[in-house]
Scaffold this motif. Sequence first.
Motif, PDB file in Angstrom:
ATOM      1  N   LEU A 197      65.323 132.339 -71.773  1.00  0.00           N
ATOM      2  CA  LEU A 197      66.676 131.800 -71.625  1.00  0.00           C
ATOM      3  C   LEU A 197      67.057 131.540 -70.175  1.00  0.00           C
ATOM      4  O   LEU A 197      67.911 130.689 -69.901  1.00  0.00           O
ATOM      5  CB  LEU A 197      67.684 132.771 -72.255  1.00  0.00           C
ATOM      6  N   ALA A 248      69.598 128.290 -68.422  1.00  0.00           N
ATOM      7  CA  ALA A 248      70.981 128.597 -68.078  1.00  0.00           C
ATOM      8  C   ALA A 248      71.553 127.598 -67.078  1.00  0.00           C
ATOM      9  O   ALA A 248      70.904 127.208 -66.122  1.00  0.00           O
ATOM     10  CB  ALA A 248      71.075 130.005 -67.511  1.00  0.00           C
ATOM     11  N   CYS A 255      68.297 128.490 -61.130  1.00  0.00           N
ATOM     12  CA  CYS A 255      69.455 128.218 -61.985  1.00  0.00           C
ATOM     13  C   CYS A 255      70.487 127.454 -61.172  1.00  0.00           C
ATOM     14  O   CYS A 255      70.720 127.783 -60.003  1.00  0.00           O
ATOM     15  CB  CYS A 255      70.026 129.544 -62.464  1.00  0.00           C
ATOM     16  N   ALA A 272      65.196 135.592 -78.508  1.00  0.00           N
ATOM     17  CA  ALA A 272      65.406 134.797 -77.294  1.00  0.00           C
ATOM     18  C   ALA A 272      64.642 133.483 -77.366  1.00  0.00           C
ATOM     19  O   ALA A 272      65.170 132.422 -77.004  1.00  0.00           O
ATOM     20  CB  ALA A 272      64.975 135.591 -76.061  1.00  0.00           C
ATOM     21  N   LEU A 313      64.864 138.244 -71.989  1.00  0.00           N
ATOM     22  CA  LEU A 313      65.702 137.183 -71.413  1.00  0.00           C
ATOM     23  C   LEU A 313      64.904 136.011 -70.850  1.00  0.00           C
ATOM     24  O   LEU A 313      65.462 134.935 -70.642  1.00  0.00           O
ATOM     25  CB  LEU A 313      66.571 137.761 -70.292  1.00  0.00           C
ATOM     26  N   LYS A 316      77.380 130.274 -74.978  1.00  0.00           N
ATOM     27  CA  LYS A 316      77.395 131.545 -74.252  1.00  0.00           C
ATOM     28  C   LYS A 316      76.399 132.478 -74.922  1.00  0.00           C
ATOM     29  O   LYS A 316      76.393 132.625 -76.150  1.00  0.00           O
ATOM     30  CB  LYS A 316      78.797 132.152 -74.255  1.00  0.00           C
ATOM     31  N   ILE A 317      75.561 133.122 -74.129  1.00  0.00           N
ATOM     32  CA  ILE A 317      74.554 134.029 -74.656  1.00  0.00           C
ATOM     33  C   ILE A 317      74.701 135.399 -74.008  1.00  0.00           C
ATOM     34  O   ILE A 317      74.748 135.516 -72.783  1.00  0.00           O
ATOM     35  CB  ILE A 317      73.129 133.493 -74.424  1.00  0.00           C
ATOM     36  N   LEU A 350      74.894 132.300 -69.336  1.00  0.00           N
ATOM     37  CA  LEU A 350      74.050 133.432 -69.731  1.00  0.00           C
ATOM     38  C   LEU A 350      74.525 134.700 -69.035  1.00  0.00           C
ATOM     39  O   LEU A 350      74.543 134.775 -67.800  1.00  0.00           O
ATOM     40  CB  LEU A 350      72.583 133.152 -69.383  1.00  0.00           C
ATOM     41  N   ASP A 351      74.927 135.668 -69.835  1.00  0.00           N
ATOM     42  CA  ASP A 351      75.270 136.998 -69.337  1.00  0.00           C
ATOM     43  C   ASP A 351      74.021 137.857 -69.523  1.00  0.00           C
ATOM     44  O   ASP A 351      73.755 138.323 -70.634  1.00  0.00           O
ATOM     45  CB  ASP A 351      76.454 137.559 -70.142  1.00  0.00           C
ATOM     46  N   PRO A 352      73.242 138.079 -68.466  1.00  0.00           N
ATOM     47  CA  PRO A 352      71.931 138.731 -68.612  1.00  0.00           C
ATOM     48  C   PRO A 352      72.057 140.247 -68.718  1.00  0.00           C
ATOM     49  O   PRO A 352      71.679 140.998 -67.812  1.00  0.00           O
ATOM     50  CB  PRO A 352      71.207 138.313 -67.335  1.00  0.00           C
ATOM     51  N   LEU A 375      75.387 126.068 -70.513  1.00  0.00           N
ATOM     52  CA  LEU A 375      74.994 127.336 -71.097  1.00  0.00           C
ATOM     53  C   LEU A 375      75.310 128.443 -70.094  1.00  0.00           C
ATOM     54  O   LEU A 375      74.801 128.444 -68.972  1.00  0.00           O
ATOM     55  CB  LEU A 375      73.503 127.347 -71.425  1.00  0.00           C
ATOM     56  N   LEU A 382      74.355 131.621 -64.524  1.00  0.00           N
ATOM     57  CA  LEU A 382      73.909 132.986 -64.746  1.00  0.00           C
ATOM     58  C   LEU A 382      74.973 133.913 -64.153  1.00  0.00           C
ATOM     59  O   LEU A 382      75.408 133.706 -63.019  1.00  0.00           O
ATOM     60  CB  LEU A 382      72.560 133.217 -64.064  1.00  0.00           C
TER      61      LEU A 382
END
Length: 254
Positions: free
Chosen positions: A141, A145, A163, A94, A138, A84-85, A115-117, A113, A148
């Motif tokens: 990354l 992901a 994605c 990044a 970002l 988790k990013i 990804l919380d952008p 993965l 997303l």
Amino acid sequence: MTPVMTEAGRPCVLVFAGLDPSGGAGIQADIEAIAAQGAHPLSIVTALTVQDNNRVREVVAVDAGLLVRQAALLAESMPIRAIKIGIPGSRENAETIAGIVRVLRVRQPSLPLVLDPVLASGHGDALASGRGDALAALAPLLVLATVLVPNLPEAAAIGRVDCPHVLVTGGHGEGDEVVNRWTSAKGTREWRWPRLPGEFHGSGCTLASSLAARLALGDPMVQALEKAQRYCNQTLADSYVIAAGQRIPRRIRY
């Protein structure tokens, strides 16, 4: 005779996120949400911040080399089952995290993965330091992901991305319902939740981290999305106050 360990290791989620001293968002939110699902967080702090439950005053990125050394040691023996990013803190971080992900996927090609952008705080405060802005940070990354999880303003800023799964959350929308829209190769689906009164600090972190935990535990994507949203909604319904302004999701049950 030395006893033989037979207990299966708890699946771990490798987390990259910033430290929020108020404890509402960032790495603390991730730790609480992942643990609440029954997975174990491996927490790597990407940035130190000066913030409370409402505003972000300063972001200081952690040295990229430190991120590499921390992740390398954890990956040697820990059963990492998802990543988790949150905020990387800088473009350099990044790019470094992207390199770590690629190394891990040599051994686990399907490693999910989430990804919380995060592009800004709820009040629009910047969440990146160093060269470039949060969106530019970002970029390395986004292409890696699996899922997303942007809110409506973030989705608009990012635009179309390649994605496998995108869950656009509707907390910034209007009306009596929050509409979360999931898009994948198989089409789209919506979840509708009653819009709760008040504003919340760390709701995006809570959702993304619980989703990563569900995937680490082996849930299929649609089931993981369902459970993570249901959990997140409950944490908001049970939220509490620590100071004036945004409420804190109650991620821990007692």
